[in-house]
Each structure stands twice: as C-alpha cells, then as structure tokens.
Design a protein around this motif. Structure first.
Motif, PDB file in Angstrom:
ATOM      1  N   THR A 167       0.858  -1.175   0.000  1.00  0.00           N
ATOM      2  CA  THR A 167       0.000   0.000   0.000  1.00  0.00           C
ATOM      3  C   THR A 167       0.900   1.232   0.000  1.00  0.00           C
ATOM      4  OG1 THR A 167      -0.062   0.160   2.413  1.00  0.00           O
ATOM      5  CG2 THR A 167      -1.750  -1.226   1.354  1.00  0.00           C
ATOM      6  N   PRO A 168       0.361   2.397  -0.346  1.00  0.00           N
ATOM      7  CA  PRO A 168       1.182   3.606  -0.316  1.00  0.00           C
ATOM      8  C   PRO A 168       1.807   3.861   1.066  1.00  0.00           C
ATOM      9  CG  PRO A 168      -0.842   4.040  -1.484  1.00  0.00           C
ATOM     10  CD  PRO A 168      -0.956   2.655  -0.925  1.00  0.00           C
ATOM     11  N   GLU A 169       1.074   3.531   2.138  1.00  0.00           N
ATOM     12  CA  GLU A 169       1.597   3.741   3.487  1.00  0.00           C
ATOM     13  C   GLU A 169       2.772   2.801   3.762  1.00  0.00           C
ATOM     14  OE1 GLU A 169      -1.756   3.029   2.987  1.00  0.00           O
ATOM     15  OE2 GLU A 169      -2.403   5.122   3.035  1.00  0.00           O
ATOM     16  N   GLN A 170       2.627   1.545   3.343  1.00  0.00           N
ATOM     17  CA  GLN A 170       3.712   0.580   3.545  1.00  0.00           C
ATOM     18  C   GLN A 170       4.942   0.975   2.725  1.00  0.00           C
ATOM     19  OE1 GLN A 170       1.458  -2.863   2.316  1.00  0.00           O
ATOM     20  NE2 GLN A 170       1.369  -3.646   4.418  1.00  0.00           N
ATOM     21  N   ARG A 171       4.684   1.447   1.501  1.00  0.00           N
ATOM     22  CA  ARG A 171       5.792   1.870   0.645  1.00  0.00           C
ATOM     23  C   ARG A 171       6.524   3.063   1.273  1.00  0.00           C
ATOM     24  NH1 ARG A 171       3.259   0.882  -3.786  1.00  0.00           N
ATOM     25  NH2 ARG A 171       2.140   2.848  -3.889  1.00  0.00           N
ATOM     26  N   SER A 172       5.764   3.996   1.834  1.00  0.00           N
ATOM     27  CA  SER A 172       6.364   5.160   2.494  1.00  0.00           C
ATOM     28  C   SER A 172       7.226   4.730   3.680  1.00  0.00           C
ATOM     29  CB  SER A 172       5.286   6.129   2.971  1.00  0.00           C
ATOM     30  OG  SER A 172       4.609   6.688   1.884  1.00  0.00           O
ATOM     31  N   GLU A 173       6.708   3.816   4.491  1.00  0.00           N
ATOM     32  CA  GLU A 173       7.455   3.323   5.654  1.00  0.00           C
ATOM     33  C   GLU A 173       8.752   2.643   5.225  1.00  0.00           C
ATOM     34  OE1 GLU A 173       7.347   3.431   9.045  1.00  0.00           O
ATOM     35  OE2 GLU A 173       5.818   4.962   8.724  1.00  0.00           O
ATOM     36  N   LYS A 174       8.665   1.832   4.191  1.00  0.00           N
ATOM     37  CA  LYS A 174       9.846   1.125   3.697  1.00  0.00           C
ATOM     38  C   LYS A 174      10.901   2.117   3.188  1.00  0.00           C
ATOM     39  CE  LYS A 174      11.049  -2.759   0.712  1.00  0.00           C
ATOM     40  NZ  LYS A 174      10.549  -3.737  -0.270  1.00  0.00           N
ATOM     41  N   GLN A 175      10.457   3.114   2.435  1.00  0.00           N
ATOM     42  CA  GLN A 175      11.372   4.132   1.924  1.00  0.00           C
ATOM     43  C   GLN A 175      11.971   4.943   3.061  1.00  0.00           C
ATOM     44  OE1 GLN A 175       8.648   6.144  -0.700  1.00  0.00           O
ATOM     45  NE2 GLN A 175       9.360   5.013  -2.502  1.00  0.00           N
ATOM     46  N   LEU A 176      11.153   5.266   4.068  1.00  0.00           N
ATOM     47  CA  LEU A 176      11.640   6.045   5.208  1.00  0.00           C
ATOM     48  C   LEU A 176      12.718   5.284   5.963  1.00  0.00           C
ATOM     49  CD1 LEU A 176      11.430   8.580   6.970  1.00  0.00           C
ATOM     50  CD2 LEU A 176       9.675   7.389   8.290  1.00  0.00           C
ATOM     51  N   LYS A 177      12.504   3.997   6.200  1.00  0.00           N
ATOM     52  CA  LYS A 177      13.511   3.191   6.897  1.00  0.00           C
ATOM     53  C   LYS A 177      14.817   3.162   6.121  1.00  0.00           C
ATOM     54  CE  LYS A 177      10.342   0.105   9.316  1.00  0.00           C
ATOM     55  NZ  LYS A 177       9.791  -1.245   9.402  1.00  0.00           N
ATOM     56  N   LYS A 178      14.703   3.005   4.818  1.00  0.00           N
ATOM     57  CA  LYS A 178      15.907   2.955   3.980  1.00  0.00           C
ATOM     58  C   LYS A 178      16.647   4.297   4.021  1.00  0.00           C
ATOM     59  CE  LYS A 178      17.525   1.686  -0.579  1.00  0.00           C
ATOM     60  NZ  LYS A 178      17.186   1.285  -1.937  1.00  0.00           N
TER      61      LYS A 178
END
Length: 145
Positions: free
Chosen positions: A34-45
């Motif tokens: 989902t867009p939220e999961q994608r944002s979280e993944k990008q933020l962690k990276k």
C-alpha cells in the motif's frame, strides 16, 4: 511414413516451445504494498542511509506520503486511460512529462530544505544510482525482446 512425419512435427513443436520458455524468464512478482507501507519502507531505507534525526524523519515521512499518494492518483488515471484504449496526443504526453518534471523539482527542493548539505548530496547520489539501475534494467529488458 505418416506416423514418422507426425512424430517429427510434434518433436519440433515441443522443442521450440521449450526454447521459448527459456528465453523469456518470468518477471519476479513484487509484493504489492500500500502507499503507506511503501512510504514506511522508503523512510527506513533513507533513515539508515542518511542518518536522519527524528525531526527529519517526520518531515521526510510526510513528503513520502504526499508523493506516494500523488503517484497512486497518476497510476489510476493512467490505468483509466489505458482501459479506454484512447492514445494520448503528443501535447498530452508533453504536458504529462512537464508535470512529472515539475513534481520532481518540487520534491528535490523540499528534500534540500529538510536535509543538511552532506545528506542532500548522498541523497542525490542515491537518486542517480537508482536512475542508472532503472536504465540498465530497461535496456536489458529491451535486449531480451
């Protein structure tokens, strides 16, 4: 003689099918996020690569969420256009390209305001590497076809 001819045709057909399967590898299925999961993944990276502090993390998180929400809207609009089988005109393509470039420039300006000089230069290098990887993937895909 007739049976031999049919067997030969069958063998050639099976052999050509097997070769075709070897030449076109299946694309790996990416997990649907989902867009939220994608944002979280990008933020962690980004947090790990750029050593973001808590304040920067919240700002980058908001920026990523906005960017991913816009990307979803563009994706839906593009899918609707594709489903209607209406080809975009050259002017529409140019307008879309300009809009994407404006979005990219605005995103770069916001990131520059959030990050310090060292982090921003690292981020730009990461962006360049990702762009090069995508170009290579596209070239490989084109060469395979």
């Amino acid at each position: 003689m007739k049976k031999l001819f049919i067997a030969a045709l069958l063998f050639v057909g099976i052999a050509s099918f097997a070769q075709e399967a070897d030449q076109k590898p299946m694309r790996e299925h990416k997990e649907k996020l989902t867009p939220e999961q994608r944002s979280e993944k990008q933020l962690k990276k980004l947090t790990s690569e750029l050593n973001l502090d808590a304040n920067q993390q919240t700002q980058v998180k908001q920026l990523l969420a906005d960017r991913n929400a816009k990307a979803e809207k563009f994706k839906e609009a593009r899918k609707d256009k594709k489903d209607s089988n209406v080809k975009p005109t050259a002017a529409e393509k140019e307008a879309f390209k300009k809009q994407m470039m404006d979005e990219k420039e605005a995103n770069d300006a916001k990131m520059k305001a959030i990050l310090n000089a060292d982090q921003y230069s690292k981020w730009k290098n990461i962006q360049k590497e990702n762009q090069d990887k995508m170009k290579n993937k596209m070239k490989e895909r084109k060469d395979q076809e």
